[in-house]
Design an enzyme around this catalytic site. Sequence first.
Site: not given
Ligand code: NDP
Length: 490
Positions: A42, A48, A51, A115, A179, A199, A349, A478
């Site tokens: 990934t 990462c 992106k 696997a 994301i 939401r 990561t 600073e």
């Molecule tokens: P996140 O968990 O950060 O965000 C998911 C979002 O989707 C939240 O806003 C959540 O809402 C919403 N959501 C979930 N289910 C639904 C639904 N059924 N309908 C509508 N909205 C929904 O997940 P991401 O996919 O953005 O990222 C996954 C993981 O990847 C992160 O937690 C992180 O650990 C990692 N990541 C790290 C990055 C970095 O370090 N820069 C960059 C990208 C990913 P709610 O908040 O209300 O639950």
Amino acid sequence: MADYDFDLFVIGGGSGGVRAARMAAQTGARVALAEESRLGGTCVIRGCVPKKLMVFASKGAAQVSDAQKFGWDATIGDFDWGRFHPKLTAELERLEGVYRKLLDGSGVKIYDSRATVDGPHTVKLANNQTVSAKHILIAVGGHPVRPPLENAELGLVSNDVFLLEKLPKSVLIVGGGYIACEFACILRNFGVEVTIYARGAQILKGFDDEARGLLSESMKQCGIDIHMGTSVQEMCPADQAPKGPRPTGSDATMGEPAGERRSLATNDKSITDPRAAGPIWTKATTGVEQVFDHVIFATGRAPSTDGLGLDDVGVKLERNGAIAVDEYSQTNIPSIYAIGDVTDRVALTPVAIREGMAFVDTVFKGTPTPVDHNLIASAVFTQPELGTVGLTEDDAARNGPIEVYSTSFRPMNQAFIDGTSRVLMKLIVCAETRKVLGCHIVAPDAGELIQMVGIAVKMGATKEDFDRTCAVHPTISEELVTMREPVRTT
Ligand code: NDP
């Protein structure tokens, strides 16, 4: 003693699996690794790295605009995805090759195959060949999930965005997490019309409220249309919309003429590539109907444990499908370990890499090493970036009395060119121990800054340690060592 084909079989060639395989091989162990897709996983192939390269590319327009305001005679045209994308693809291929070379160089036997686990010491490859190993390490990661919504398969997920052949004119991003926010900024800066439906009450749940607020304002200022408390209620191909509303933010006939556009039946599960879906009609939970060139679901990720054979072998899973492990990444089956996103501990990561190294220390170096998941700094690569380590103000306040030091201001370069971008520097301090419990930065390059602050916070630095550190002037950061009076105590 049983005679195994290998001492270690790693399933999954992402950052965690590759590091564990290499480190184990360096101890003299006989190691194999299977990857069903592309080495790098990934992070390198569909996360990462691409992106961040898109983040770099997307900054061009703002950099030229700032340069003009500083006095340069500079102009910029449109962003050409067609020039960028082949370079991105080539770079990922290069990195994939580097990973293969590193594994080869360490003497790891690579199986380019899916696997699955066939027994406590047995792995089955896609061609039904079985391979035995003293230890099995599962590092298969996770995958993006779409919400349970009719026609959700018409929406892109993060993996698809990196494979777009052309940039859309308009997108709806569903979700308000890492994301969603990162793609929103990247695509907006490429010139795409971006709408977010999230939401909750504010984007980036789990981050410090003040930082979320400033970032949300900054994103709106750069033209991202954010709708909080909103989800998609219905969606379908625009040419099958229940009735009337024609495109608002976008020209639905962009690209091919409507008559020739590939029509996707709403129940046509044979459509496997949502990039070909064409304009999508959406109805929000607020009742607003709109057409977008693409809908991107950034609605979270799930551990990729389906079909891995874990149930048959009796490996215990958490309720969300993640593999249950102890602090040494060991499952309930003693010979089977798991690291990285498939365990859903901290989906980052560098954490997967650390878990892989701790696994090797524990199993192959005779030094039982629990993984330290405390005080992990991270950054959201929005524009500006959000860097964070430790507790948010709300979480810290729940644990006891705190002092909050916070300042938000227009940095020097913005003031000079009449820009509006603001930054935030915030420290949360324990009133009793004086330790800095959290630091939150919204600023350009906050990811770089928080890496350094993370060292101090991890070492247990107090507010007075920050205070006696002389400022580097003139810089944005600073302020972290010059804030003297708390803005709040709770
Ligand atoms: P996140 O968990 O950060 O965000 C998911 C979002 O989707 C939240 O806003 C959540 O809402 C919403 N959501 C979930 N289910 C639904 C639904 N059924 N309908 C509508 N909205 C929904 O997940 P991401 O996919 O953005 O990222 C996954 C993981 O990847 C992160 O937690 C992180 O650990 C990692 N990541 C790290 C990055 C970095 O370090 N820069 C960059 C990208 C990913 P709610 O908040 O209300 O639950």
